[in-house]
Design a protein around this motif. Sequence first.
Motif, short mmCIF file in Angstrom:
data_model
loop_
_atom_site.label_atom_id
_atom_site.label_comp_id
_atom_site.label_asym_id
_atom_site.label_seq_id
_atom_site.Cartn_x
_atom_site.Cartn_y
_atom_site.Cartn_z
N SER A 455 -0.08 4.42 0.53
CA SER A 455 0.93 3.51 -0.01
C SER A 455 0.78 2.12 0.60
N VAL A 456 0.62 2.06 1.92
CA VAL A 456 0.42 0.77 2.58
C VAL A 456 -0.82 0.07 2.03
N TYR A 457 -1.85 0.84 1.72
CA TYR A 457 -3.07 0.27 1.14
C TYR A 457 -2.74 -0.50 -0.15
N ASN A 460 -1.51 -4.18 -0.03
CA ASN A 460 -2.47 -5.24 0.34
C ASN A 460 -2.11 -5.88 1.68
N THR A 461 -1.67 -5.05 2.62
CA THR A 461 -1.26 -5.56 3.93
C THR A 461 -2.47 -5.83 4.82
N PHE A 462 -2.44 -6.98 5.48
CA PHE A 462 -3.53 -7.34 6.38
C PHE A 462 -2.98 -8.12 7.56
N HIS A 463 -3.39 -7.74 8.76
CA HIS A 463 -3.18 -8.53 9.97
C HIS A 463 -4.48 -8.52 10.76
N GLU A 464 -4.78 -9.62 11.42
CA GLU A 464 -5.92 -9.63 12.35
C GLU A 464 -5.69 -8.53 13.40
N GLU A 465 -6.72 -7.71 13.63
CA GLU A 465 -6.58 -6.61 14.59
C GLU A 465 -6.28 -7.14 16.00
N ASP A 466 -7.03 -8.14 16.43
CA ASP A 466 -6.86 -8.67 17.78
C ASP A 466 -5.91 -9.87 17.76
N GLN A 467 -4.61 -9.55 17.66
CA GLN A 467 -3.60 -10.60 17.76
C GLN A 467 -2.42 -10.05 18.52
N GLN A 516 -0.77 -3.59 12.74
CA GLN A 516 -1.55 -4.02 11.58
C GLN A 516 -1.05 -3.38 10.29
N ASN A 517 -0.28 -2.29 10.39
CA ASN A 517 0.26 -1.62 9.19
C ASN A 517 1.56 -2.24 8.70
N CYS A 518 2.18 -3.11 9.50
CA CYS A 518 3.55 -3.56 9.23
C CYS A 518 3.65 -4.31 7.91
N ILE A 519 4.61 -3.91 7.07
CA ILE A 519 4.83 -4.58 5.78
C ILE A 519 6.06 -5.49 5.84
N HIS A 520 6.52 -5.80 7.05
CA HIS A 520 7.57 -6.80 7.27
C HIS A 520 8.90 -6.41 6.64
N CYS A 521 9.23 -5.12 6.68
CA CYS A 521 10.50 -4.69 6.06
C CYS A 521 11.68 -4.95 6.98
N LYS A 522 11.46 -5.03 8.29
CA LYS A 522 12.47 -5.30 9.33
C LYS A 522 13.36 -4.10 9.67
N THR A 523 13.06 -2.92 9.12
CA THR A 523 13.93 -1.76 9.36
C THR A 523 14.02 -1.42 10.84
N ASN A 545 0.59 -8.55 0.69
CA ASN A 545 0.27 -9.55 -0.34
C ASN A 545 0.62 -8.93 -1.68
N TYR A 546 1.92 -9.02 -2.02
CA TYR A 546 2.40 -8.42 -3.25
C TYR A 546 2.03 -9.33 -4.44
N PRO A 547 1.36 -8.79 -5.45
CA PRO A 547 0.96 -9.64 -6.58
C PRO A 547 2.11 -10.00 -7.52
N ASN A 548 3.00 -9.05 -7.81
CA ASN A 548 4.07 -9.34 -8.80
C ASN A 548 5.30 -8.48 -8.55
N MET A 549 5.69 -8.36 -7.28
CA MET A 549 6.83 -7.52 -6.93
C MET A 549 8.13 -8.33 -6.96
#
Length: 549
Positions: A455-457, A460-467, A516-523, A545-549
């Motif tokens: 689902s996370v795939y 389109n979630t992406f974060h730099e691994e080394d941050q 790196q999996n975080c989708i910024h939901c804030k839960t 990176n939601y295209p049309n949500m």
Amino acid sequence: MERESMEFDVVIVGAGPAGLATACRLMQISQDTGQELTVCVVEKGSEVGAHILSGAVFEPKVLDELFDDWRDKNAPLLTAVTHDEIHMLSSATAARAMPNALLPKTMHNEGNYIISVGNLCRWLAERAEELGVEVFPGFPASELLFNPDGSVKGIQIGDMGVGEDGQPKDGYEPGMELHAKYTVFAEGCRGHLGKQLIEKYHLDNGKTAQHYGLGFKEIWTVPSEQHELGKVVHTGGWPLTEGASGGGFMYHMEDNQVAVGLIIDLNYKNPHLSPFDEFQRYKTHPVIAKTLAGGERISYGARAITKGGLNSLPKLTFPGGMIIGCDAGTLNFAKIKGTHTAMKSGMLAAETLAQAMMAGVEPGKDLDCLQDRFDESWLKEELYTSRNFGPAMHKFGTYLGGAFNFIDQNWFGGKLPITLRDEKPDYAQMAESSAYSKIDYPKPDGKLSFDKLSSVYLSNTFHEEDQLCHLRLKDARIPIEVNLVKYDEPALRYCPAGVYEIVEEAGEKKFVINGQNCIHCKTCDIKDPSQNITWVTPEGGGGPNYPNM
């Protein structure tokens, strides 16, 4: 460190509906009056709309006020609602359709549109730029800046190129400071700077504790014979039982697509409950499955929503700035709609700011006259008439609460001479794990139900691994020594993206954060029973990176 800076009349944090409506209205007034204004909008997503997720059924009256020619400008309002259905799901297979005559009138959607709020924001950003606004996506506001007198001076953009160890990497770029006469915070639900401002300036004094829900959404392409363009379906009941509450939805959009989702109130008590798995179960109910069967899931996302309403709405102004939209909590929960109210709050903010700057009010003042403008608007009226909706559901449950809301909304127009309140924060509602049995969720079938990682795939979630990790623990011992012992560490379940896990190393349990999996939901920031997790902005452009949500 001395940083580069830029000066603006107004800096707006967040390119969502509230922030963009603020920007557009400010520049409209600027053009109408001949007063030159410099306005900047910063957005943490990689592009405008990348982090926007909402159902969504949209009430267009606010767009009529902001751009009365929106139809000529090809606003992305493509699907008018044709009819509503509401079903009460009493079990995994049983349901009862509710007659329209027995529904609160706030659940009727005549004249509304099924839309992508992300696409609406992209359209609003184009209008804002045409009006002269500078819009900067990929630039997260990471810190507040203050003047010597304690008023807000602006914001600092997050540094780029900081490693997981907190040290600069090759290509390190320090974030710029943006200074403004006034800064408007429109970060969306549980904005991390808004949270700090509410605490610093005591904006929530005398208010009921804020309340939240976690909303899931998927977009499916379904067979044409199962698609009914413009149909809006809402549900209550199953699978949310045993003290959990919320509701589901399915909206039939253009191109044989449907948006399906579930909102779970974050005041649930059972620490074993997994909101993600409740959503997967929800899609297997015959009312929903008959539409999705044979279809293809193309998008997934989740986001917290602020739903405390007027009872929890903080003071909207402070020295040097304003907090608006879902950052403040302007959603009308009785309608399950927050886009039009967020936009209206931004327009009211813009009109107040423009009036102050035209009058030569000294920058940094508290423009608390916004309260008068708010009190005289349809926004205040709408939030007032819906003030009891959420507390009634919390206090009385789905059925009795629904009956109360029918009487309040349909017989009294939301003006019953009583105000219900829910004073207990959502995180404090969680019971210890010993009070509940574990829930045996079925394995995903890969047709209607799926696992978290696939689902996370799709998000389109992406974060730099080394941050530097953007999920901060106040005390690293609490997850194992407190939350695991008392609550069976609920972060493993309430997170809809598999960010948190417990592993065993050398015979000792260790709490792991897969940021790196975080989708910024804030839960996690909201529901952690120890209030030990703080969400802050990651590097610019990170996240879904939601295209049309």
